[in-house]
Design a protein around this motif. Sequence first.
Motif, PDB file in Angstrom:
ATOM      1  N   TRP A 128       8.898 -14.984  11.151  1.00 29.83           N
ATOM      2  CA  TRP A 128       9.460 -15.697  10.050  1.00 29.83           C
ATOM      3  C   TRP A 128       8.426 -15.191   8.619  1.00 29.83           C
ATOM      4  O   TRP A 128       7.005 -15.030   8.867  1.00 29.83           O
ATOM      5  N   LYS A 129       9.179 -13.622   8.238  1.00 20.31           N
ATOM      6  CA  LYS A 129       8.024 -13.109   7.574  1.00 20.31           C
ATOM      7  C   LYS A 129       7.695 -13.868   6.545  1.00 20.31           C
ATOM      8  O   LYS A 129       8.762 -14.868   5.317  1.00 20.31           O
ATOM      9  N   THR A 130       6.221 -14.137   6.298  1.00 22.54           N
ATOM     10  CA  THR A 130       6.401 -14.822   4.563  1.00 22.54           C
ATOM     11  C   THR A 130       5.649 -13.709   3.788  1.00 22.54           C
ATOM     12  O   THR A 130       5.373 -14.203   2.243  1.00 22.54           O
ATOM     13  N   GLY A 131       5.515 -12.191   3.967  1.00 23.36           N
ATOM     14  CA  GLY A 131       5.383 -11.154   3.255  1.00 23.36           C
ATOM     15  C   GLY A 131       4.961 -10.055   3.544  1.00 23.36           C
ATOM     16  O   GLY A 131       5.101  -9.665   4.877  1.00 23.36           O
ATOM     17  N   GLU A 132       4.563  -8.540   3.101  1.00 23.38           N
ATOM     18  CA  GLU A 132       4.306  -7.530   3.192  1.00 23.38           C
ATOM     19  C   GLU A 132       2.412  -7.425   2.842  1.00 23.38           C
ATOM     20  O   GLU A 132       1.982  -7.566   1.576  1.00 23.38           O
ATOM     21  N   ASP A 133       2.455  -5.835   4.160  1.00 22.11           N
ATOM     22  CA  ASP A 133       0.488  -5.466   3.220  1.00 22.11           C
ATOM     23  C   ASP A 133       1.277  -4.399   2.494  1.00 22.11           C
ATOM     24  O   ASP A 133       1.785  -3.335   3.119  1.00 22.11           O
ATOM     25  N   LYS A 134       1.613  -4.597   0.735  1.00 22.66           N
ATOM     26  CA  LYS A 134       1.539  -3.947   0.409  1.00 22.66           C
ATOM     27  C   LYS A 134       0.896  -2.435   0.664  1.00 22.66           C
ATOM     28  O   LYS A 134      -0.164  -2.029   0.535  1.00 22.66           O
ATOM     29  N   LEU A 135       1.855  -0.901  -0.096  1.00 21.28           N
ATOM     30  CA  LEU A 135       0.966   0.267   0.141  1.00 21.28           C
ATOM     31  C   LEU A 135       0.533   0.678  -1.424  1.00 21.28           C
ATOM     32  O   LEU A 135       1.688   0.735  -2.203  1.00 21.28           O
ATOM     33  N   GLU A 136      -0.092   1.398  -1.463  1.00 22.37           N
ATOM     34  CA  GLU A 136      -0.584   2.324  -2.853  1.00 22.37           C
ATOM     35  C   GLU A 136      -1.280   3.502  -2.483  1.00 22.37           C
ATOM     36  O   GLU A 136      -1.674   3.956  -0.573  1.00 22.37           O
ATOM     37  N   LYS A 137      -0.933   4.564  -2.689  1.00 23.34           N
ATOM     38  CA  LYS A 137      -1.889   6.002  -2.814  1.00 23.34           C
ATOM     39  C   LYS A 137      -3.545   6.404  -2.974  1.00 23.34           C
ATOM     40  O   LYS A 137      -3.246   6.024  -4.590  1.00 23.34           O
ATOM     41  N   LEU A 138      -3.765   6.483  -2.406  1.00 24.02           N
ATOM     42  CA  LEU A 138      -5.097   6.986  -2.370  1.00 24.02           C
ATOM     43  C   LEU A 138      -5.057   8.532  -2.957  1.00 24.02           C
ATOM     44  O   LEU A 138      -4.733   9.323  -2.125  1.00 24.02           O
ATOM     45  N   VAL A 139      -5.652   9.083  -4.287  1.00 22.82           N
ATOM     46  CA  VAL A 139      -5.499  10.738  -4.816  1.00 22.82           C
ATOM     47  C   VAL A 139      -7.379  10.292  -4.900  1.00 22.82           C
ATOM     48  O   VAL A 139      -7.838  10.029  -5.973  1.00 22.82           O
ATOM     49  N   VAL A 140      -8.295  11.186  -3.868  1.00 22.46           N
ATOM     50  CA  VAL A 140      -9.201  11.808  -4.210  1.00 22.46           C
ATOM     51  C   VAL A 140      -9.614  13.150  -4.307  1.00 22.46           C
ATOM     52  O   VAL A 140      -9.165  14.173  -3.574  1.00 22.46           O
ATOM     53  N   VAL A 200     -11.422  20.042  -3.220  1.00 26.18           N
ATOM     54  CA  VAL A 200     -10.207  19.726  -2.139  1.00 26.18           C
ATOM     55  C   VAL A 200      -8.970  18.151  -2.699  1.00 26.18           C
ATOM     56  O   VAL A 200     -10.553  17.159  -3.127  1.00 26.18           O
ATOM     57  N   ARG A 201      -8.371  17.724  -2.717  1.00 34.78           N
ATOM     58  CA  ARG A 201      -6.860  16.920  -3.325  1.00 34.78           C
ATOM     59  C   ARG A 201      -6.419  15.883  -1.779  1.00 34.78           C
ATOM     60  O   ARG A 201      -5.604  17.018  -1.807  1.00 34.78           O
ATOM     61  N   ILE A 202      -7.648  15.296  -2.373  1.00 32.49           N
ATOM     62  CA  ILE A 202      -7.069  14.651  -0.403  1.00 32.49           C
ATOM     63  C   ILE A 202      -6.213  12.819  -1.031  1.00 32.49           C
ATOM     64  O   ILE A 202      -6.700  12.707  -1.348  1.00 32.49           O
ATOM     65  N   GLU A 203      -4.837  13.708  -0.519  1.00 29.67           N
ATOM     66  CA  GLU A 203      -3.543  12.485  -0.555  1.00 29.67           C
ATOM     67  C   GLU A 203      -3.711  11.005   0.620  1.00 29.67           C
ATOM     68  O   GLU A 203      -3.802  12.136   1.581  1.00 29.67           O
ATOM     69  N   THR A 204      -3.844  10.165   0.622  1.00 29.28           N
ATOM     70  CA  THR A 204      -3.107   9.534   1.818  1.00 29.28           C
ATOM     71  C   THR A 204      -3.308   7.666   1.423  1.00 29.28           C
ATOM     72  O   THR A 204      -3.089   8.122  -0.041  1.00 29.28           O
ATOM     73  N   TYR A 229     -10.725   9.442  -8.996  1.00 30.48           N
ATOM     74  CA  TYR A 229      -9.901   9.504  -7.594  1.00 30.48           C
ATOM     75  C   TYR A 229      -9.238   8.257  -8.449  1.00 30.48           C
ATOM     76  O   TYR A 229      -9.443   7.617  -8.794  1.00 30.48           O
ATOM     77  N   ASP A 230      -7.931   8.720  -7.950  1.00 33.64           N
ATOM     78  CA  ASP A 230      -6.654   7.515  -8.495  1.00 33.64           C
ATOM     79  C   ASP A 230      -6.089   7.299  -7.590  1.00 33.64           C
ATOM     80  O   ASP A 230      -6.052   6.563  -6.497  1.00 33.64           O
ATOM     81  N   LEU A 231      -5.344   5.807  -7.934  1.00 37.20           N
ATOM     82  CA  LEU A 231      -4.749   5.132  -6.752  1.00 37.20           C
ATOM     83  C   LEU A 231      -3.392   4.465  -7.196  1.00 37.20           C
ATOM     84  O   LEU A 231      -3.027   3.951  -8.842  1.00 37.20           O
TER      85      LEU A 231
END
Length: 371
Positions: A128-140, A200-204, A229-231
């Motif tokens: 019974w889905k009640t939500g989801e773990d939203k994603l963001e992109k991290l750039v540092v 180095v620009r690291i994205e994940t 860094y950015d989100l």
Amino acid sequence: MLAKGQTITQWMEKLAPKSVAMPDDRIGLQLGSLQRDVSNVLVALDVTDEVVDEAIALGAELIIAHHAIIFRPLKDLQTDTSQGRLYEKLIKHDIAVYISHTNYDIAEGGMNDLMAEALDLRQTKVLWKTGEDKLEKLVVFVPKSHADSVRTAILDTGAGHIGDYSHCSFNVEGEGTFKPLEGTNPFIGSTGTVEQVEEVRIETIIPSSIKSRVLRAMLKAHPYEEAAYDLYPVSLNGKPYGLGRVGKLEQPKPLAEVVELVKERFEVPYVRVVGDLNTSIRKIAVLGGSGGRSVNHTLFHGADVLVAGDIDYHTAHDALVAGLCIIDPGHNAEKIMKKSVAARLQAMAEENGASTVFHASHIATEPFQFM
């Protein structure tokens, strides 16, 4: 070294984040204070008079329970009532009570995963889905000399999961410029001089549930006084979370055998059963606590049987008509959580060098007698 009560509940919230709890659920600290050292913790399903006596005998300063002791707002606190006497006993013995309810039901490795594991279910999914773990992109942006250490700190903390792959990142080398102003203490360069540095620009990708933890690890590993860094929000679907689990047995079993399995694994003497005992069962839905509202979810997933407590008469009839079997082991089957939570918290204490001891309650809190 003893752990503070606040530290212990932070460990509990790593196991069962409060953010995933159902709306208006009564969770968190319900009585007492967490601002003290704790030598013993009692993990219980319910907080009854006998459980409090057990905590007193253990010298416990904290009870972590699944079911709330204050479910509705109090109008008064009269100590000549049974509930009032319970609160009075806890306060007089300086025992705090912390509740982890639907957040523990929903959490990965929590109540419903324990139930699924107890029945040896495979390929489990959220019922019974009640939500989801939203994603963001991290750039540092990191100086090249420290790219490996910062990347490792970020990914080892849980960022960078894509499907069944971990430690996913994208890296681009470039040149960064900055000018340290008056009052700064730059890692590279001098105050008042524009610097050019190989970076180095690291994205994940980061799930929202662990964002603060990942950022702390990143900033700790980053050499700059001011890390850049950015989100960014992303449109990808995050990992779903919710109540219950549905999974498959390795081999089909008749309903009668599944009934015996439920009785054995959940340590219950009797269950209520809906359906023909000869029905072949392969796909099983489990849900800790009251499962009456999960019948439609179970049918949607194509499960053969629902294992859940507190099934009411009319819901049982609806399931029978729909061809769904039900095994009701009672609400108290959730006692399966006591040993697991105590063991997981004990491991966290030992990892952090704390001497606090965690105990699973031995008190049976099943209110029904089976005649």
